[in-house]
Scaffold this motif. Structure first.
Motif, mmCIF file in Angstrom:
data_model
loop_
_atom_site.group_PDB
_atom_site.id
_atom_site.type_symbol
_atom_site.label_atom_id
_atom_site.label_comp_id
_atom_site.label_asym_id
_atom_site.label_seq_id
_atom_site.Cartn_x
_atom_site.Cartn_y
_atom_site.Cartn_z
ATOM 1 N N ALA A 91 0.921 -1.189 0.030
ATOM 2 C CA ALA A 91 0.021 0.032 0.049
ATOM 3 C C ALA A 91 0.763 1.287 -0.001
ATOM 4 O O ALA A 91 1.813 1.201 0.781
ATOM 5 C CB ALA A 91 -0.992 0.033 1.250
ATOM 6 N N VAL A 93 1.292 5.571 -0.742
ATOM 7 C CA VAL A 93 0.762 7.228 -0.896
ATOM 8 C C VAL A 93 1.789 8.136 -1.113
ATOM 9 O O VAL A 93 2.878 7.689 -0.420
ATOM 10 C CB VAL A 93 -0.210 7.512 0.265
ATOM 11 C CG1 VAL A 93 -0.311 9.007 0.480
ATOM 12 C CG2 VAL A 93 -1.462 6.712 0.237
ATOM 13 N N LEU B 7 -2.722 4.175 5.976
ATOM 14 C CA LEU B 7 -3.159 4.694 4.656
ATOM 15 C C LEU B 7 -4.476 4.151 4.488
ATOM 16 O O LEU B 7 -4.989 3.073 5.028
ATOM 17 C CB LEU B 7 -2.294 3.973 3.635
ATOM 18 C CG LEU B 7 -0.616 3.955 3.652
ATOM 19 C CD1 LEU B 7 -0.029 3.449 2.825
ATOM 20 C CD2 LEU B 7 -0.281 5.449 3.821
ATOM 21 N N PHE B 8 -5.471 4.831 3.897
ATOM 22 C CA PHE B 8 -6.764 4.546 3.675
ATOM 23 C C PHE B 8 -7.077 4.519 2.105
ATOM 24 O O PHE B 8 -6.576 5.380 1.212
ATOM 25 C CB PHE B 8 -7.582 5.727 4.097
ATOM 26 C CG PHE B 8 -7.393 5.725 5.499
ATOM 27 C CD1 PHE B 8 -7.640 4.621 6.410
ATOM 28 C CD2 PHE B 8 -7.372 7.105 6.097
ATOM 29 C CE1 PHE B 8 -7.769 4.932 7.738
ATOM 30 C CE2 PHE B 8 -7.294 7.171 7.674
ATOM 31 C CZ PHE B 8 -7.577 6.080 8.305
ATOM 32 N N THR B 9 -8.045 3.727 1.492
ATOM 33 C CA THR B 9 -8.696 4.013 0.552
ATOM 34 C C THR B 9 -10.344 4.296 0.954
ATOM 35 O O THR B 9 -10.710 3.800 1.948
ATOM 36 C CB THR B 9 -8.822 2.565 -0.611
ATOM 37 O OG1 THR B 9 -9.509 1.684 0.133
ATOM 38 C CG2 THR B 9 -7.404 2.291 -0.905
ATOM 39 N N TRP B 10 -10.834 5.132 -0.028
ATOM 40 C CA TRP B 10 -12.407 5.385 0.216
ATOM 41 C C TRP B 10 -13.384 4.524 -0.560
ATOM 42 O O TRP B 10 -12.862 3.972 -1.337
ATOM 43 C CB TRP B 10 -12.524 6.892 0.044
ATOM 44 C CG TRP B 10 -11.559 7.582 0.570
ATOM 45 C CD1 TRP B 10 -10.832 8.652 0.200
ATOM 46 C CD2 TRP B 10 -11.197 7.921 2.125
ATOM 47 N NE1 TRP B 10 -10.250 9.439 1.294
ATOM 48 C CE2 TRP B 10 -10.311 8.936 2.315
ATOM 49 C CE3 TRP B 10 -11.840 7.136 3.199
ATOM 50 C CZ2 TRP B 10 -9.910 9.212 3.614
ATOM 51 C CZ3 TRP B 10 -11.471 7.596 4.427
ATOM 52 C CH2 TRP B 10 -10.599 8.461 4.564
ATOM 53 N N ASP B 44 -3.598 11.483 -1.380
ATOM 54 C CA ASP B 44 -2.788 10.900 -2.464
ATOM 55 C C ASP B 44 -2.408 12.053 -3.380
ATOM 56 O O ASP B 44 -3.282 12.630 -3.860
ATOM 57 C CB ASP B 44 -2.933 9.675 -2.865
ATOM 58 C CG ASP B 44 -1.868 9.075 -3.965
ATOM 59 O OD1 ASP B 44 -0.617 8.907 -3.425
ATOM 60 O OD2 ASP B 44 -2.211 9.112 -5.177
ATOM 61 N N ASN B 51 -2.260 3.591 -6.006
ATOM 62 C CA ASN B 51 -1.979 4.169 -4.607
ATOM 63 C C ASN B 51 -3.323 3.863 -3.591
ATOM 64 O O ASN B 51 -4.268 3.973 -4.321
ATOM 65 C CB ASN B 51 -1.598 5.383 -4.615
ATOM 66 C CG ASN B 51 0.039 5.293 -4.816
ATOM 67 O OD1 ASN B 51 0.627 4.623 -5.012
ATOM 68 N ND2 ASN B 51 0.128 6.762 -4.746
ATOM 69 N N HIS B 52 -3.136 3.899 -2.275
ATOM 70 C CA HIS B 52 -3.964 4.146 -1.583
ATOM 71 C C HIS B 52 -4.382 5.693 -1.655
ATOM 72 O O HIS B 52 -3.672 6.286 -2.648
ATOM 73 C CB HIS B 52 -3.644 3.893 -0.289
ATOM 74 C CG HIS B 52 -3.896 2.426 0.305
ATOM 75 N ND1 HIS B 52 -3.775 1.452 -0.480
ATOM 76 C CD2 HIS B 52 -4.504 1.933 1.356
ATOM 77 C CE1 HIS B 52 -4.150 0.113 0.053
ATOM 78 N NE2 HIS B 52 -4.644 0.724 1.171
ATOM 79 N N GLU B 53 -5.647 6.100 -1.139
ATOM 80 C CA GLU B 53 -5.857 7.469 -1.328
ATOM 81 C C GLU B 53 -5.793 8.463 -0.348
ATOM 82 O O GLU B 53 -5.744 9.930 -0.687
ATOM 83 C CB GLU B 53 -7.565 7.555 -1.457
ATOM 84 C CG GLU B 53 -7.862 6.616 -2.982
ATOM 85 C CD GLU B 53 -9.602 6.442 -2.918
ATOM 86 O OE1 GLU B 53 -10.067 5.541 -2.638
ATOM 87 O OE2 GLU B 53 -10.137 7.781 -3.239
ATOM 88 N N ALA B 89 -10.218 0.262 2.254
ATOM 89 C CA ALA B 89 -9.302 -0.308 2.865
ATOM 90 C C ALA B 89 -8.423 0.477 3.886
ATOM 91 O O ALA B 89 -8.174 1.575 3.458
ATOM 92 C CB ALA B 89 -8.156 -0.988 1.705
ATOM 93 N N ARG B 90 -7.733 -0.221 4.873
ATOM 94 C CA ARG B 90 -6.920 0.611 5.804
ATOM 95 C C ARG B 90 -5.536 -0.426 5.837
ATOM 96 O O ARG B 90 -5.616 -1.577 6.039
ATOM 97 C CB ARG B 90 -7.535 0.822 7.057
ATOM 98 C CG ARG B 90 -6.511 1.210 8.220
ATOM 99 C CD ARG B 90 -7.686 1.169 9.389
ATOM 100 N NE ARG B 90 -6.956 1.878 10.697
ATOM 101 C CZ ARG B 90 -5.729 1.400 11.283
ATOM 102 N NH1 ARG B 90 -5.282 0.037 11.029
ATOM 103 N NH2 ARG B 90 -5.091 1.981 12.309
#
Lengths: 97, 97
Positions: A91, A93, B7-10, B44, B51-53, B89-90
């Motif tokens: 993962a 960023v 890191l997150f995705t939305w 990001d 990438n994650h966001e 995701a986290r």
């Protein structure tokens, strides 16, 4: 400033020696790639469950400097020879800060 | 020092307003939680695909100070009201540096 962040998990088959080699080889990169301003790498501290297992945080003055690092042959060698053979999940960023 | 990285995705349904509210609320935390030594949050930069966001990088003097942050009611409120409703995701790591 550009802050590049990447988190990894390793495969179940990854050995302690293979994991240690990732750190040893990554820590050579600041001496090889002068665009790196700050470089923090290492294994998860084991405080929380469910974490990824490894982190890289690298700071650069500009996007161009980050791209020099990203595409640098010495960095690509570590990825190909040390990271990818034991890579589970990744993962990443890049933050503009 | 303990460096906390997440890191997150939305979700696809997450709106720009919801994403902006995460940053606005997180950026209040250094004023509410004195144990935070350094706090970098944001979306990001869009340099790379896949990438994650979103990223949070928070530095603390000790594991105990990190745990104060992790469990702080104001932090937990941001997680419950702003992050969890749009979380995909986290991925997280705590580094001892």
């Amino acid at each position: 400033m550009i802050r590049h962040i990447v988190l990894f998990t390793w495969t179940e088959e990854a050995t302690d020696e293979q994991k240690a080699a990732v750190t040893a080889e990554l820590r050579k990169l600041p001496g090889l790639i002068p665009q790196i301003r700050s470089y923090t790498v290492g294994a998860d501290a084991g405080i929380n469950q469910g974490n990824h297992e490894y982190a890289v945080v690298a700071d650069f003055d500009s996007v161009d400097d980050y791209l020099v690092y990203r595409d640098h042959p010495d960095h690509q060698t570590v990825i190909a020879e040390r990271i990818r053979p034991i890579l589970g999940a990744r993962a990443a960023v890049q933050l503009s800060v």
